[in-house]
Design an enzyme around this catalytic site. Structure first.
Site, PDB file in Angstrom:
ATOM      1  N   LYS A   1      -0.432   5.792 -14.302  1.00 41.61           N
ATOM      2  CA  LYS A   1      -1.491   7.006 -14.675  1.00 41.61           C
ATOM      3  C   LYS A   1      -2.219   7.024 -13.162  1.00 41.61           C
ATOM      4  O   LYS A   1      -2.738   6.058 -12.722  1.00 41.61           O
ATOM      5  CB  LYS A   1      -2.080   6.755 -15.729  1.00 41.61           C
ATOM      6  CG  LYS A   1      -2.059   5.496 -16.194  1.00 41.61           C
ATOM      7  CD  LYS A   1      -2.431   4.366 -17.405  1.00 41.61           C
ATOM      8  CE  LYS A   1      -1.953   3.095 -17.634  1.00 41.61           C
ATOM      9  NZ  LYS A   1      -2.966   2.457 -16.695  1.00 41.61           N
TER      10      LYS A   1
ATOM     11  N   PRO B   1       1.139  -0.864  -0.706  1.00 39.58           N
ATOM     12  CA  PRO B   1      -0.209   0.491   0.165  1.00 39.58           C
ATOM     13  C   PRO B   1       1.065   1.489  -0.146  1.00 39.58           C
ATOM     14  O   PRO B   1       0.382   2.474  -0.245  1.00 39.58           O
ATOM     15  CB  PRO B   1      -1.424   0.017   1.511  1.00 39.58           C
ATOM     16  CG  PRO B   1      -0.483  -0.827   2.029  1.00 39.58           C
ATOM     17  CD  PRO B   1       0.559  -2.012   1.211  1.00 39.58           C
TER      18      PRO B   1
ATOM     19  N   THR C   1      -3.018  -5.636   0.150  1.00 40.33           N
ATOM     20  CA  THR C   1      -4.136  -4.865  -0.465  1.00 40.33           C
ATOM     21  C   THR C   1      -4.574  -3.355  -0.182  1.00 40.33           C
ATOM     22  O   THR C   1      -4.212  -3.668   1.552  1.00 40.33           O
ATOM     23  CB  THR C   1      -5.809  -5.552  -1.047  1.00 40.33           C
ATOM     24  OG1 THR C   1      -5.925  -4.491  -2.128  1.00 40.33           O
ATOM     25  CG2 THR C   1      -6.242  -5.270  -0.112  1.00 40.33           C
ATOM     26  N   ALA C   2      -4.661  -2.079  -0.452  1.00 36.79           N
ATOM     27  CA  ALA C   2      -5.101  -1.653   0.587  1.00 36.79           C
ATOM     28  C   ALA C   2      -6.364  -1.639   1.407  1.00 36.79           C
ATOM     29  O   ALA C   2      -6.210  -0.549   2.519  1.00 36.79           O
ATOM     30  CB  ALA C   2      -6.403   0.010  -0.664  1.00 36.79           C
TER      31      ALA C   2
ATOM     32  N   MET D   1     -10.818   3.787  -5.214  1.00 38.17           N
ATOM     33  CA  MET D   1     -10.717   4.851  -6.109  1.00 38.17           C
ATOM     34  C   MET D   1     -12.973   5.180  -6.086  1.00 38.17           C
ATOM     35  O   MET D   1     -13.315   5.625  -7.388  1.00 38.17           O
ATOM     36  CB  MET D   1     -11.003   4.739  -7.445  1.00 38.17           C
ATOM     37  CG  MET D   1      -9.497   3.443  -7.737  1.00 38.17           C
ATOM     38  SD  MET D   1      -8.986   2.623  -9.520  1.00 38.17           S
ATOM     39  CE  MET D   1     -10.232   1.623  -9.216  1.00 38.17           C
TER      40      MET D   1
ATOM     41  N   ASP E   1       4.028   1.576 -10.949  1.00 39.64           N
ATOM     42  CA  ASP E   1       2.884   2.938 -11.607  1.00 39.64           C
ATOM     43  C   ASP E   1       3.545   3.713 -10.659  1.00 39.64           C
ATOM     44  O   ASP E   1       4.794   3.992  -8.495  1.00 39.64           O
ATOM     45  CB  ASP E   1       1.968   1.743 -10.471  1.00 39.64           C
ATOM     46  CG  ASP E   1       0.883   0.623 -11.733  1.00 39.64           C
ATOM     47  OD1 ASP E   1       1.582   0.712 -12.888  1.00 39.64           O
ATOM     48  OD2 ASP E   1       0.516  -0.097 -11.335  1.00 39.64           O
TER      49      ASP E   1
ATOM     50  N   ASP F   1      -1.929  -5.209  -3.958  1.00 36.73           N
ATOM     51  CA  ASP F   1      -2.250  -6.702  -4.611  1.00 36.73           C
ATOM     52  C   ASP F   1      -2.887  -5.702  -5.712  1.00 36.73           C
ATOM     53  O   ASP F   1      -2.697  -5.405  -6.198  1.00 36.73           O
ATOM     54  CB  ASP F   1      -2.873  -7.434  -3.602  1.00 36.73           C
ATOM     55  CG  ASP F   1      -2.399  -8.939  -4.643  1.00 36.73           C
ATOM     56  OD1 ASP F   1      -2.139  -9.616  -4.179  1.00 36.73           O
ATOM     57  OD2 ASP F   1      -3.461  -9.134  -5.638  1.00 36.73           O
TER      58      ASP F   1
HETATM   59  N1  SAH Z   1      -3.313  -2.681  -6.697  1.00 39.10           N
HETATM   60  C1  SAH Z   1      -4.193  -2.153  -5.762  1.00 39.10           C
HETATM   61  C2  SAH Z   1      -5.961  -1.073  -5.919  1.00 39.10           C
HETATM   62  C3  SAH Z   1      -5.082   0.403  -6.881  1.00 39.10           C
HETATM   63  S1  SAH Z   1      -6.058   0.942  -7.952  1.00 39.10           S
HETATM   64  C4  SAH Z   1      -4.415  -2.838  -4.162  1.00 39.10           C
HETATM   65  O1  SAH Z   1      -4.413  -3.550  -4.584  1.00 39.10           O
HETATM   66  O2  SAH Z   1      -4.315  -1.348  -3.131  1.00 39.10           O
HETATM   67  C5  SAH Z   1      -6.023   2.338  -6.525  1.00 39.10           C
HETATM   68  C6  SAH Z   1      -6.307   3.039  -5.718  1.00 39.10           C
HETATM   69  O3  SAH Z   1      -6.661   1.906  -4.527  1.00 39.10           O
HETATM   70  C7  SAH Z   1      -6.243   4.043  -5.242  1.00 39.10           C
HETATM   71  O4  SAH Z   1      -7.384   5.429  -5.403  1.00 39.10           O
HETATM   72  C8  SAH Z   1      -7.403   3.884  -3.944  1.00 39.10           C
HETATM   73  O5  SAH Z   1      -8.530   3.775  -3.498  1.00 39.10           O
HETATM   74  C9  SAH Z   1      -6.598   3.051  -3.217  1.00 39.10           C
HETATM   75  N2  SAH Z   1      -5.344   2.733  -2.724  1.00 39.10           N
HETATM   76  C10 SAH Z   1      -4.350   2.444  -3.278  1.00 39.10           C
HETATM   77  N3  SAH Z   1      -2.833   2.933  -2.070  1.00 39.10           N
HETATM   78  C11 SAH Z   1      -3.985   3.299  -1.020  1.00 39.10           C
HETATM   79  C12 SAH Z   1      -3.763   3.623   0.539  1.00 39.10           C
HETATM   80  N4  SAH Z   1      -2.336   3.866   0.483  1.00 39.10           N
HETATM   81  N5  SAH Z   1      -4.768   4.564   0.818  1.00 39.10           N
HETATM   82  C13 SAH Z   1      -5.472   4.404   1.074  1.00 39.10           C
HETATM   83  N6  SAH Z   1      -6.314   3.624  -0.612  1.00 39.10           N
HETATM   84  C14 SAH Z   1      -5.078   2.989  -1.257  1.00 39.10           C
END
Ligand code: SAH
Length: 255
Positions: free
Chosen positions: A56, A12, A117-118, A169, A35, A89
């Protein structure tokens, strides 16, 4: 094809939330396609690799995605170890399948390394179990965003059906998320937690109700945000609400 592509989850944000397996592969990588949310210290592990930014944020264009697919295939023809590094993830909301399909079609050897994952990073940040016993037995990971040409996405149906939901998102769509869910029967008083920059020093957490979600989103900064929705967030709301903790514990017991 001589090279192998590793599709790796960078976690994250905090560089030490990377898996040991990912760190080991990065150290040996020849090329890294990364990314925009990947931490510079994570990237620095790939000391001898050529590093290519392909991120992006929010703007998703299929031509750009096709270009990334092609560059990955080309790189596998030139290098031994190619890393495709994605935030969180790689298999959640990361358009990974397009890259996986393109690599398979080209006969490229592929290995996937999962990441934190977030959603789980955000839950850890606020100390809330997404599946708190007695309150939540299912969790939905959803996004209201869909790219042009995608089939209709009834994310709200999943949120209505799940005990706990984590919206990815969604910060820019807070008003429509709140309106749509309340319109379709989700109580306006549903507890929500907005977590920005989970795992990073710039983290920010805002608690409120579904009705207040648009206001919370306005207060957030421009970092990545997930929204946790559901009764499990009530204990967070409790710590930040004018209603006493005892009173809310009572409500929770009745629920
Ligand atoms: N594959 C990533 C998600 C990618 S989509 C995963 O598994 O986390 C990108 C979105 O992930 C962002 O718009 C937000 O909603 C979330 N995100 C990613 N990093 C984050 C963080 N450190 N804190 C909160 N939300 C996060």
């Amino acid at each position: 094809m001589t090279g192998r592509v590793y599709l790796i989850g960078a976690g994250p944000g905090a560089p030490d939330l990377l898996t040991l397996r990912a760190a080991d592969i990065l150290r040996r990588a020849d090329a890294v396609f990364y990314d925009s949310l990947v931490h510079p210290r994570t990237l620095a592990l790939a000391a001898s690799a050529e590093k290519i930014a392909v991120g992006k944020r929010c703007g998703r264009r299929s031509t750009a995605q096709k270009f990334i697919n092609k560059r990955l295939v080309d790189a596998a023809g030139k290098h031994g170890i190619v890393v495709r590094l994605k935030g969180g993830d790689p298999l959640l909301f990361g358009r990974a399948q397009e890259e996986i399909d393109a690599l398979r079609q080209a006969g490229v050897d592929l290995e996937i390394v999962p990441g934190v994952t977030a959603a789980t990073a955000a839950a850890a940040e606020i100390g809330i179990s997404l599946t708190r016993r007695g309150l939540a037995r299912h969790v939905a990971f959803v996004t209201p965003r869909s790219a042009q040409g995608e089939r209709d996405n009834d994310w709200a149906a999943s949120v209505l059906a799940a005990d706990t939901s984590v919206v990815y998102m969604g910060a820019g769509l807070a008003r429509s998320i709140s309106t749509e869910l309340i319109h379709r029967g989700k109580p306006a008083s549903t507890p929500v937690a907005l977590v920005e920059n989970a795992s990073l020093p710039e983290r920010r957490v805002l608690f409120g109700t579904l009705a207040e979600l648009p206001a919370l989103a306005l207060k957030a900064g421009d970092g990545p945000v997930v929204v946790l929705l559901g009764e499990v967030s009530r204990s967070g709301l409790m710590r930040h609400s004018p209603v006493s903790a005892d009173e809310i514990e009572g409500l929770l017991k009745q629920a």
